[in-house]
Enzyme design. Structure first.
Site, PDB file in Angstrom:
ATOM      1  N   HIS A 212       0.839  -1.195   0.000  1.00  0.00           N
ATOM      2  CA  HIS A 212       0.000   0.000   0.000  1.00  0.00           C
ATOM      3  C   HIS A 212       0.874   1.244   0.000  1.00  0.00           C
ATOM      4  CE1 HIS A 212       1.171  -0.515   4.191  1.00  0.00           C
ATOM      5  NE2 HIS A 212       0.881   0.767   4.384  1.00  0.00           N
ATOM      6  N   ASP A 214       0.617   5.386   1.726  1.00  0.00           N
ATOM      7  CA  ASP A 214      -0.071   6.029   2.842  1.00  0.00           C
ATOM      8  C   ASP A 214      -0.896   7.229   2.372  1.00  0.00           C
ATOM      9  OD1 ASP A 214       1.027   4.168   4.492  1.00  0.00           O
ATOM     10  OD2 ASP A 214       2.463   5.514   5.460  1.00  0.00           O
ATOM     11  N   ARG A 278       5.830  -8.820  16.013  1.00  0.00           N
ATOM     12  CA  ARG A 278       6.446  -7.533  15.712  1.00  0.00           C
ATOM     13  C   ARG A 278       5.482  -6.419  16.101  1.00  0.00           C
ATOM     14  NH1 ARG A 278       6.140  -3.836  11.217  1.00  0.00           N
ATOM     15  NH2 ARG A 278       8.091  -2.685  10.896  1.00  0.00           N
TER      16      ARG A 278
END
Length: 332
Positions: A212, A214, A278
């Site tokens: 993607h 932002d 994570r």
């Protein structure tokens, strides 16, 4: 009670219905071998006299145009605050899934807690992660005695100031008035996203977060030492070497449009890890919905559009195709 989202139940049908050829193809897609370090910029040079200051500004602009990503040190956000934020982040994600999935979790809107990809229809749409995506205008709805709230408020105030500072320096290089961001962006127009990427047994064919770009001006990311962030560079996916002592900054779609394509909003993704979890925190520096995004130079690559129009177009595209189309919708 289970802490993890029901990924297996949600994705079982997609994984089982995927052909062996698709799984093999996607496994090859996820594999990346080259690891690169992002340009490292020491922001303390902004205070070391006019020559060092100008050189630092040029480094920021060069990284924004050549990479779309860079990492910073001496950024003004105390390590102790980042540690507290991580501590609160871990605590909230260790709550039972049923609690996190409640409609009014933390007294915030129903879509604040997110996991996976509810619109996934095939392997390329799958995300093995959970997140708290908090619009900062809604922070006041949280329990005022909550350590999570007070820590987010403290961090967001500093991250917003840092984002504004970086945006103003980037604008200076384009001839845009620094006041543009003071007028159009604020703490309440931005958002913060806490991410957790659980260990994934299908890591060879699934992302922690799908590719993607932002939807903002700038994103500031604090991440741990685990790694998993990848970006597209020269038409290839490369691993970003993690450095938890830095903050990662990347250019968003709005700055690419505002700069008339000089600064680059680069596609990125997070790969799933089979063994360890994570954590990361992303601060999205956004304008108000009414803000008009207009290319700074002529001839313009993109037509003028408001932030609201851009967000609405993304929502329509995601519903129609399962994915974001982005700036190409606004090309002239």
């Amino acid at each position: 009670m289970a802490v993890e989202p029901p990924f297996f139940d949600k994705y079982k049908a997609i994984i089982q219905s995927s052909s062996d050829d698709e799984k093999e193809k996607y496994s090859a897609t996820v594999e990346v071998f080259e690891e690169l370090e992002l340009p490292l910029i020491d922001l303390s040079h902004l205070n070391n006299g006019p020559f060092a200051r100008q050189n630092c500004i040029e480094q920021i602009a060069r990284a924004a145009s050549e990479w779309g990503f860079f990492q910073i040190v001496n950024h003004g956000i105390p390590e102790e605050l980042l540690d507290r934020l991580k501590h609160e982040q871990v605590k909230v994600f260790r709550l039972p899934f049923e609690t996190k999935a409640e409609k009014n979790f933390l007294n915030l809107s129903a879509n604040t807690y997110r996991w996976g990809n509810p619109l996934a229809t095939c392997l390329k749409n799958l995300s093995w992660s959970e997140a708290l995506h908090i619009s900062l205008k809604d922070i006041s709805k949280m329990d005022e005695n909550s350590k999570l709230r007070s820590t987010i408020e403290e961090y967001a105030a500093k991250a917003n100031l840092l984002a504004q500072t970086l945006a103003e320096y980037l604008a200076q290089n384009l001839g845009i008035k620094p006041s543009y961001f003071q007028v159009n962006c604020s703490l309440s127009s931005s958002s913060l996203r806490m991410n957790r990427y659980p260990p994934c047994p299908y890591s060879s064919m699934m992302f922690g977060f799908i590719p993607h770009t932002d939807t903002d001006f700038l994103t500031i990311v604090s991440q741990d030492q685990v790694g998993g962030l990848q970006l597209k560079r020269d038409e290839r996916w490369v691993n970003v070497k993690p450095n938890p002592k830095t903050l990662v900054v990347n250019i968003g779609d709005l700055f690419q449009a505002l700069s008339n394509g000089i600064y680059k909003s680069i596609a990125h993704r997070v790969v799933a890890n089979q063994v360890v979890e994570r954590y990361s925190v992303a601060y999205f520096y956004c304008p108000t919905y009414e803000t008009v995004i207009e290319c700074c130079h002529k001839p313009s690559i993109y037509r003028n559009f408001t932030y609201k129009e851009y967000r609405e177009q993304i929502e329509m595209d995601v519903k129609a195709t399962g994915d974001k189309v982005g700036l190409s919708r606004f090309l002239l």
